[in-house]
Design an enzyme around this catalytic site. Structure first.
Site: not given
Lengths: 494, 494
Positions: B207, B230, B267, B358
Site C-alpha cells: 500500500s 512499489e 497493482c 486507488e
C-alpha cells in the site's frame, strides 16, 4: 552585486522550465548532443577575459583555471558523444511470442528524462562542477532542462557562463526555458527551487550540511525527488607495512603534494593517513613534515572557506592526544591556509569522532595504529567515502585480504599506489560513494554514467513499429547497442 | 500463530546478516546464480502441499497459485542467468595512458552489493513478490543477504518458502545469515528492520501508506538507505475516438476481464477509463456493464483487504456526480468483493481528488471527457503510475501527439491496445513509475534490471591485473560484455 531571486521569480522560472521539458524531451539524441557541443564552443569563445573574472572571484591560479576550463569543455563534448552513443539508455527489447499461452506481448524499454533539474554551483570548481559543469551536461544529455543556482562566491563567472549557454541555446533553436540562471546567497532560494512541485531532480556538490539539507527538503516533499549530493569525504589512505618499508620517502613526497594541491580544496583531498607504528612510519612522518613545512600558504577560495578551515583545523589539533607534526613555515596572509599535518593513535581515532571529520583545506591527520588488527578496526569505523587508497605491495595485499575487503566496502573509488586527488573524466570513473560521501551510492557525478541520475526507464508494450521512438524501432536506425531477447546486439529486429 | 520478533531478535538477525554479507559479496557470480537455482529446486520440491497451505491463507484459486509458483521459479532461474551474464554489472574499463601529461591511470568499474536487504512480503503475491520473490532474487543476484519480513496474511506459506531457501543455502554452503525470516504483524517489526544501522536497502510491494512510511523512516535515518517501494497505481486507460468507434464491444469485453481478474487484486488493475462523451462511449459502457453484472463475486485475500475495498468503494460511488453503472448481480458472501463500475464527468474528475485514488479490488471508474482537450487536462492531473494504456488506431495516435506525450510522462509502462494486467518477467519490463507509483522511478521491481536497486558502482584505480576481481581482469575470464575505452566488447584487454 546580484540580488537573490524572489519566490515569484523562481516559480516563473521553474514553470518555464517545465514547458521547455515537454519540447526538449522529444528531441533526438543528436540534437541534444549538438546543443552540448555548441555550449562548449560558446564557452571557449568567452576567451581569457573569463579567466580573469573567475580568478578574481576565486583566487584560483590561471593555469589551474585553464585546465579546469579545458576539462569542462571536454566534459560537454564527451558526454555529448556518450549521449549519442546511447548505451546509457539501456535499451532492452523482447519480441512477442503470439503462440504462447497466454501470448507474450512485444516489450521495448529505453530511458526517458525526469524533468527540470536544479543544479547548485560548487565553490571549488567554478567551471567543472558549476554552471556548465558535469551535472548540467548530464541533465542536458538525459533530456532535462536545467536551472542553475549560481554559487555566490563566483556569481559573475556563473553569469558569464550562463550567457554562453543561453547563446548556444538560441543558436541551436532550443525551447525558451531550456536553461535558467538564478542568483541566491541565502538558503531560501535553494529551498524554493528544491521544493517546487515541477522540479524533478537535483544535483549538488558541496558541504555535508548543504547537501543533507537539500536531501531532507526533497524527502519531505509531497512527491520526493532524486537528489544527488556529493558532500563530504576524508579519503583515507592506508600504508601497508611492506610498501612503507620499501619507499617511505617516495610516499611522503607524493602525499606532501596531494595534501596541499590546490590549497587542499578538493573533495578527494587525503585527510586521513593510517600506518602501523614503526620506524618506517616515523621516517614517513618526518619526510612528510619536511614537505609540509616547505609549503607556501595559498589563498583560499573565499573568506567563508578560509574561516571554516581555520576553525576546524584549530578544533582538530586541539583534541586530546592529537600532536601537530608540521605546519608551513611561511606565515599566512589573510584568507590563506597553513598547511598542517598532525598525528594521533589508532585508539584516539576510535574514541573520538571529531577526528573522522572532513577539514576542507591542506590538512591531514596521520593515525598510528598498533597493528593490522587495529587498522582493520579503524577501517570498520570509517564512514562512506568517495575514495580509499592503499599503498601496498602484492604481498601486503595477499597477507591482508580481510582488511582489503573492509576498505573496499566503504568507498566509491579504490586506489592502489597512487593519490586520490585527480578525478579522470571517463566512463569508468566513479565519483560517488556510500553516505555521507553522497546521498545515493548507486550514482556518480563524474563520467557519462552520471546521465542516469536524471533519467528513468519507460517500457512500450505492444506498440507498432511506426509509432515507436527511433531508439526502439525494428530497423535500429540510430545503430545503437540494444539487448534483444537477452542478447546484446546492434542488429535490426526481425 | 507466529509472534512478532522482538527488537533484540531483530538486532541479532541483522548483525548476522551483516557478517554473512562480508562472505557472500566475495562469491563469484556463478556461485550466487547456483544458489538461486537451488532455491528454485527446493521450492518446486515443496510440491502441492504448499499450494494447499497458501490457498487456505489467501483464498487464491489453485490454478492461479500454480502459475504464480511457476513464475517465481522462472524468476529465480532467469535472474540467476542474468546474474551470471553480468550485463547488470555495467563494467567499464579505461586503460592507462602513461605518456599523457599528467599520466592517465588505469580505471575499471563494476557493481558491488550494498549490504543486507530487508524484503517485505506482499499480500497479493504470496510467491512472486514475497519470501523467494523478485526482490529476494534480485538481492541475492546483487550479492546481498536478505531478511524477509513475512506478510502476516500468509505467514505459514512464507515460513514454508523460507524453509526451502534455508535448505538451499545449506546445500550450497552459503554463510549462516545469508537469509533470515522474521514474523511481525505490527508496524514495530518493520520499523526496527528498516532503521537498523546495518540494514542497507529495502524492497517493498504494497500500500501507499505502508511504502511511504518505510521511505520516511529511511530518509530520517542517520545514514539514509535506498527504499524501493512499489505502492499505488490506478493505471489509467484512454479510449481514443477512432478506436472506440471501431470496436467498442471488443474493448468492453477485454476490460470486463481485466478489471475483475484475480478479484481486481493486482497493482496493475485498470482503475480509471477515460473516453470522450459520445454514442460510442455509451455503447462501451453498456457492454462493460453487462460484463460486470455477470461477474461472480470472489473472496478477497484477507478480511483487511475486503474491508478496505468495501469502505473505499462506498466512498467512491457516493461522491457527488458519480453514477454507479453496474455491479455484479450475484450477492457477495463474507469477504467477497462486488465488481463495480461507475462513471463521472471529466470536470468532476478534475475537481475531486478522491476520484483519483486507488481502490484495490474489482472497481473501475469511467470518466466521460467533453473533448480531447479535456482528456489532455485530465492526463496532466494524474499522478505517477505503473502503467498507462491507450486504446488507439494509428490515426488516433498521429492526431493526438501532444496528448500521447502527456500520458508517456506519467507512467513506467506504456501499453497500446492491450490491458495493463499481466506483467511479463523479462529484461524489457519496467515495473515501476513516477511517485506515488514507486519511491524511485529510476528502478524496476520486475525483470533482471531490478538487481541494480541493490548494487553500486566501485572503481578500481591503478590495480595490478593479478589483484583485480575476475570481472575486471585483462583476459576477461568470465567472458562478460565490457565497455573498454568507450567500446562495448567481450575481447580481452591488451
Amino acid at each position: 552585486m546580484y540580488t537573490d531571486a524572489t519566490a515569484a521569480e523562481i516559480d516563473a522560472v521553474v514553470k518555464k522550465s517545465w514547458e521547455a521539458f515537454h519540447q526538449y524531451r522529444k528531441f533526438p539524441l543528436k540534437r541534444r548532443a549538438d546543443f552540448m557541443r555548441a555550449i562548449a564552443v560558446e564557452m571557449e569563445s568567452l576567451g581569457d577575459e573569463l579567466l580573469k573574472i573567475v580568478s578574481s572571484e576565486t583566487n584560483l591560479p590561471l593555469l589551474r583555471l585553464q585546465n579546469e576550463r579545458a576539462r569542462t569543455i571536454f566534459q560537454l563534448n564527451s558526454y555529448a558523444d556518450a549521449c549519442e552513443r546511447g548505451e546509457w539508455m539501456e535499451i532492452r527489447i523482447d519480441t512477442e511470442i503470439p503462440d504462447r499461452n497466454p501470448p507474450k506481448p512485444d516489450l521495448r524499454k529505453m530511458m526517458v528524462p525526469l524533468g527540470p533539474v536544479v543544479v547548485f554551483g560548487a565553490s571549488n570548481f567554478p567551471f567543472a562542477y558549476s554552471t556548465a559543469g558535469g551535472d548540467t551536461a548530464c541533465a542536458f544529455a538525459a533530456g532535462c532542462p536545467v536551472i542553475v543556482k549560481a554559487h555566490p562566491a563566483h556569481a559573475e563567472t556563473s553569469e558569464q557562463v550562463a550567457g554562453a549557454i543561453l547563446k548556444a541555446a538560441k543558436k541551436m533553436n532550443m525551447p525558451e526555458g531550456i536553461f535558467a540562471h538564478i542568483h541566491g546567497a541565502g538558503f531560501e532560494v535553494g529551498r524554493s527551487l528544491v521544493t517546487h512541485p515541477l522540479t524533478k531532480a537535483v544535483g549538488f556538490t558541496g558541504s555535508f550540511s548543504g547537501g543533507k539539507a537539500l536531501f531532507d527538503l526533497s524527502s519531505q516533499r509531497r512527491e520526493p525527488i532524486p537528489v544527488f549530493a556529493e558532500m563530504s569525504s576524508v579519503n583515507p589512505v592506508f600504508l601497508l607495512p611492506e610498501k612503507l618499508k620499501q619507499s617511505p620517502e617516495e610516499i611522503a613526497r607524493l602525499y606532501g603534494g596531494s595534501i596541499t594541491l590546490g590549497v587542499g580544496q578538493f573533495c578527494t583531498n587525503p585527510g586521513l593517513i593510517f600506518g602501523i607504528d614503526s620506524e618506517n612510519l616515523d621516517q614517513f612522518i618526518s619526510i612528510l613534515g619536511t614537505e609540509i613545512k616547505k609549503t607556501i600558504p595559498g589563498t583560499m577560495l573565499h573568506p567563508g572557506i578560509a574561516k571554516a578551515y581555520i576553525d576546524k583545523r584549530k578544533t582538530a589539533i586541539s583534541q586530546e592526544s592529537v600532536e601537530t607534526i608540521a605546519v608551513s613555515e611561511v606565515a599566512p596572509k589573510e584568507n590563506q591556509a597553513i598547511a598542517t599535518i598532525a598525528s594521533a593513535s589508532g585508539q584516539a581515532f576510535l574514541n573520538n569522532p571529531v577526528l573522522h571529520q572532513e577539514i576542507f583545506g591542506p590538512y591531514s591527520l596521520v593515525i598510528r595504529c598498533r597493528d593490522m588488527n587495529e587498522m582493520i578496526s579503524v577501517a570498520k569505523h570509517i564512514e562512506g567515502q568517495l575514495t580509499s587508497t592503499l599503498m601496498a605491495t602484492e604481498t601486503d595485499m595477499r597477507n591482508n585480504e580481510a582488511f582489503v575487503e573492509e576498505v573496499k566496502n566503504i568507498c566509491g573509488r579504490f586506489i592502489l599506489n597512487g593519490v586520490p586527488t585527480g578525478v579522470e573524466v571517463c566512463l569508468s570513473m566513479q565519483h560517488g560513494g556510500p553516505f555521507p560521501a553522497t546521498t545515493d551510492s548507486r550514482f556518480t557525478s563524474v563520467g557519462a554514467d552520471g546521465i542516469k541520475r536524471f533519467a528513468r526507464p519507460l517500457c512500450f508494450q505492444n506498440w507498432t513499429n511506426a509509432l515507436l521512438p527511433d531508439e526502439l524501432k525494428n530497423e535500429n536506425p540510430l545503430a545503437l547497442w540494444r539487448t534483444v531477447n537477452d542478447r546484446l546486439t546492434k542488429d535490426a529486429v526481425f
